[in-house]
Motif scaffolding. Structure first.
Motif, PDB file in Angstrom:
ATOM      1  N   PRO A  17       0.785  -1.243   0.000  1.00 16.99           N
ATOM      2  CA  PRO A  17       0.000   0.000   0.000  1.00 16.99           C
ATOM      3  C   PRO A  17       0.817   1.293   0.000  1.00 16.99           C
ATOM      4  CG  PRO A  17      -0.051  -1.027   2.162  1.00 16.99           C
ATOM      5  CD  PRO A  17       0.618  -2.007   1.233  1.00 16.99           C
ATOM      6  N   THR A  18       2.017   1.276   0.508  1.00 15.38           N
ATOM      7  CA  THR A  18       2.810   2.510   0.564  1.00 15.38           C
ATOM      8  C   THR A  18       4.012   2.492  -0.375  1.00 15.38           C
ATOM      9  OG1 THR A  18       4.147   1.711   2.418  1.00 15.38           O
ATOM     10  CG2 THR A  18       2.122   2.931   2.965  1.00 15.38           C
ATOM     11  N   GLN A  19       4.136   1.442  -1.173  1.00 14.74           N
ATOM     12  CA  GLN A  19       5.258   1.335  -2.114  1.00 14.74           C
ATOM     13  C   GLN A  19       4.741   0.992  -3.516  1.00 14.74           C
ATOM     14  OE1 GLN A  19       8.259   2.120  -1.246  1.00 14.74           O
ATOM     15  NE2 GLN A  19       7.976   2.171   0.957  1.00 14.74           N
ATOM     16  N   PRO A  20       3.935   1.860  -4.129  1.00 18.69           N
ATOM     17  CA  PRO A  20       3.366   1.551  -5.440  1.00 18.69           C
ATOM     18  C   PRO A  20       4.420   1.345  -6.529  1.00 18.69           C
ATOM     19  CG  PRO A  20       3.003   3.852  -4.891  1.00 18.69           C
ATOM     20  CD  PRO A  20       3.553   3.193  -3.656  1.00 18.69           C
ATOM     21  N   ASP A  21       5.607   1.942  -6.348  1.00 21.73           N
ATOM     22  CA  ASP A  21       6.672   1.810  -7.349  1.00 21.73           C
ATOM     23  C   ASP A  21       7.260   0.397  -7.378  1.00 21.73           C
ATOM     24  OD1 ASP A  21       7.510   2.730  -4.753  1.00 21.73           O
ATOM     25  OD2 ASP A  21       9.552   2.852  -5.540  1.00 21.73           O
ATOM     26  N   TRP A  22       6.960  -0.436  -6.378  1.00 18.76           N
ATOM     27  CA  TRP A  22       7.439  -1.818  -6.372  1.00 18.76           C
ATOM     28  C   TRP A  22       6.674  -2.671  -7.379  1.00 18.76           C
ATOM     29  CZ3 TRP A  22       8.061  -3.426  -0.522  1.00 18.76           C
ATOM     30  CH2 TRP A  22       9.087  -2.662   0.046  1.00 18.76           C
ATOM     31  N   ARG A  40       7.854  -7.340  -8.620  1.00 15.74           N
ATOM     32  CA  ARG A  40       8.389  -7.199  -9.972  1.00 15.74           C
ATOM     33  C   ARG A  40       9.551  -6.207 -10.025  1.00 15.74           C
ATOM     34  NH1 ARG A  40       3.898  -5.185 -12.944  1.00 15.74           N
ATOM     35  NH2 ARG A  40       4.589  -3.147 -12.259  1.00 15.74           N
ATOM     36  N   ASP A  41       9.398  -5.056  -9.382  1.00 14.79           N
ATOM     37  CA  ASP A  41      10.401  -3.998  -9.499  1.00 14.79           C
ATOM     38  C   ASP A  41      11.262  -3.803  -8.252  1.00 14.79           C
ATOM     39  OD1 ASP A  41       9.571  -3.410 -12.127  1.00 14.79           O
ATOM     40  OD2 ASP A  41       7.934  -2.167 -11.365  1.00 14.79           O
ATOM     41  N   GLU A  42      11.103  -4.644  -7.231  1.00 14.97           N
ATOM     42  CA  GLU A  42      11.883  -4.491  -5.999  1.00 14.97           C
ATOM     43  C   GLU A  42      12.600  -5.774  -5.600  1.00 14.97           C
ATOM     44  OE1 GLU A  42      13.501  -2.610  -2.657  1.00 14.97           O
ATOM     45  OE2 GLU A  42      12.611  -1.819  -4.472  1.00 14.97           O
ATOM     46  N   GLY A  43      12.100  -6.905  -6.078  1.00 11.16           N
ATOM     47  CA  GLY A  43      12.686  -8.179  -5.695  1.00 11.16           C
ATOM     48  C   GLY A  43      11.987  -8.762  -4.478  1.00 11.16           C
TER      49      GLY A  43
END
Length: 60
Positions: A17-22, A40-43
């Protein structure tokens, strides 16, 4: 742990919820409130389900 987090199982797709860029992540495990998600974008990230309510995108 909230009710949704308790129901998460491997293969389900979630968002933080607080890390949409992940991006979206696939649940790898859910053991004693510690939810491992491969985003997908953070591992791979281990999340404390007692403090973060993940958003279900798709049931596995």
């Amino acid at each position: 742990m909230n009710e949704l987090n308790a129901l998460l199982s491997p293969g389900m797709i979630v968002r933080h919820p607080t890390q949409p860029d992940w991006g979206e992540g696939q649940v790898q495990s859910n053991i004693d409130g510690r939810i491992t998600v491969n985003f997908r974008d953070e591992g791979k990230v281990v999340i404390d389900g007692n403090h973060v309510e993940l958003i279900l995108v798709q049931a596995g």
